[in-house]
Design a protein around this motif. Structure first.
Motif, PDB file in Angstrom:
ATOM      1  N   PRO A 211     -56.335  40.169 104.665  1.00 55.34           N
ATOM      2  CA  PRO A 211     -56.747  41.587 104.758  1.00 55.34           C
ATOM      3  C   PRO A 211     -57.339  42.153 103.466  1.00 55.34           C
ATOM      4  O   PRO A 211     -57.759  43.301 103.452  1.00 55.34           O
ATOM      5  CB  PRO A 211     -55.434  42.305 105.106  1.00 55.34           C
ATOM      6  N   TYR A 212     -57.372  41.352 102.382  1.00 56.52           N
ATOM      7  CA  TYR A 212     -57.735  41.901 101.077  1.00 56.52           C
ATOM      8  C   TYR A 212     -58.916  41.147 100.461  1.00 56.52           C
ATOM      9  O   TYR A 212     -59.053  39.934 100.650  1.00 56.52           O
ATOM     10  CB  TYR A 212     -56.527  41.843 100.133  1.00 56.52           C
ATOM     11  N   PRO A 213     -59.764  41.856  99.712  1.00 58.70           N
ATOM     12  CA  PRO A 213     -60.939  41.208  99.130  1.00 58.70           C
ATOM     13  C   PRO A 213     -60.599  40.211  98.027  1.00 58.70           C
ATOM     14  O   PRO A 213     -61.302  39.221  97.828  1.00 58.70           O
ATOM     15  CB  PRO A 213     -61.760  42.386  98.588  1.00 58.70           C
ATOM     16  N   ILE A 214     -59.513  40.462  97.293  1.00 57.36           N
ATOM     17  CA  ILE A 214     -59.111  39.556  96.215  1.00 57.36           C
ATOM     18  C   ILE A 214     -58.137  38.524  96.770  1.00 57.36           C
ATOM     19  O   ILE A 214     -57.088  38.880  97.318  1.00 57.36           O
ATOM     20  CB  ILE A 214     -58.455  40.336  95.061  1.00 57.36           C
ATOM     21  N   LYS A 215     -58.489  37.243  96.649  1.00 53.88           N
ATOM     22  CA  LYS A 215     -57.658  36.165  97.169  1.00 53.88           C
ATOM     23  C   LYS A 215     -56.781  35.604  96.053  1.00 53.88           C
ATOM     24  O   LYS A 215     -57.252  35.378  94.929  1.00 53.88           O
ATOM     25  CB  LYS A 215     -58.524  35.052  97.768  1.00 53.88           C
ATOM     26  N   LEU A 216     -55.512  35.376  96.381  1.00 60.05           N
ATOM     27  CA  LEU A 216     -54.555  34.904  95.385  1.00 60.05           C
ATOM     28  C   LEU A 216     -54.017  33.502  95.657  1.00 60.05           C
ATOM     29  O   LEU A 216     -53.666  32.783  94.720  1.00 60.05           O
ATOM     30  CB  LEU A 216     -53.376  35.883  95.289  1.00 60.05           C
TER      31      LEU A 216
END
Length: 231
Positions: A211-216
């Protein structure tokens, strides 16, 4: 003295297991069907629940799924006559800690019960011994409250997903192999030929990153997985 819940519909088996566990120094509550087992699990405090899979009213999988949705994090050991890999994977994905196939020796059950109790006792470190919260970018993990968030969003994780994320964030920036993850998170109490690690990572990534643009959470081909912020 540890208090555990045994949900077993077969009267002879329930009496035998309850007696043996009691003689081993454990306090045991017994439920003979799924609804009663779920009620006790949600209203009482236990260090461990031992669930038969095939139960009247609600099966063991349903009990675990409903308990987890209600926020109950009690460790669970499944007992079942079914030895299909798919069944074992299903139970582990739902958040079970172990899976024992009938027939089994009572000594093996007791050993596994003690391993789970020790592992979960050790999971709560003494105050001041180590950090109880971790932050990476907008990801925050609170070990004491068993809560994960990204920004203002709460991330709903199963116990195994939370344990997996806890390990990854504790060792952020380090590539962890599937073998390490299997050993540290699942204690190798499952067939190593299954894809339970890959499935768990995929489900965690769906909640943590999709759901988020920054991937961890990243896959390092041929090596394993790493949690880190990449430029």
């Amino acid at each position: 003295m540890s208090k555990i819940l045994l949900v077993e519909d077969q009267q002879t088996a329930a009496a035998y297991l309850s007696k043996g566990l009691g003689e081993a120094g454990l306090l045991v509550d017994v439920a003979r069907n799924g609804p009663d087992g779920l009620h006790l699990l949600l209203t009482e405090s236990y260090e461990l629940a031992i669930l038969d899979v095939m139960l009247p009213g609600l099966d063991g999988w349903a009990i675990l799924e409903l308990a987890r949705k209600a926020g109950n994090r009690t460790p669970v050991l499944f007992l079942t006559a079914r030895d299909d890999i798919e069944d074992r994977v299903r139970g582990l994905e739902l958040g079970a800690d172990d899976y024992l196939v009938k027939p089994f020796a009572f000594s093996e059950l007791l050993a596994r019960v003690r391993v789970i109790l020790r592992r979960h006792d050790a999971a709560a470190p003494p105050a001041g011994s180590e950090p109880t919260a971790f932050v990476l970018a907008d990801l925050k993990l609170d070990l004491l409250r068993h809560r994960a968030t990204r920004g203002a969003d709460r991330i709903d994780l199963t116990p195994k997903e939370f344990a997996l994320l806890s390990l990854l964030i504790r060792r952020a920036g380090e590539v962890l192999s599937r073998t390490v993850l299997a050993d540290k998170v699942w204690d190798m109490n499952f067939d190593s030929d299954t894809n339970v690690v890959e499935v768990a990572v995929r489900r965690l990534r769906t909640k943590l990153d999709d759901p988020y643009p920054i991937k961890l959470l990243h896959t390092v081909r041929g090596a394993g997985y790493v949690l880190e912020l990449r430029n």
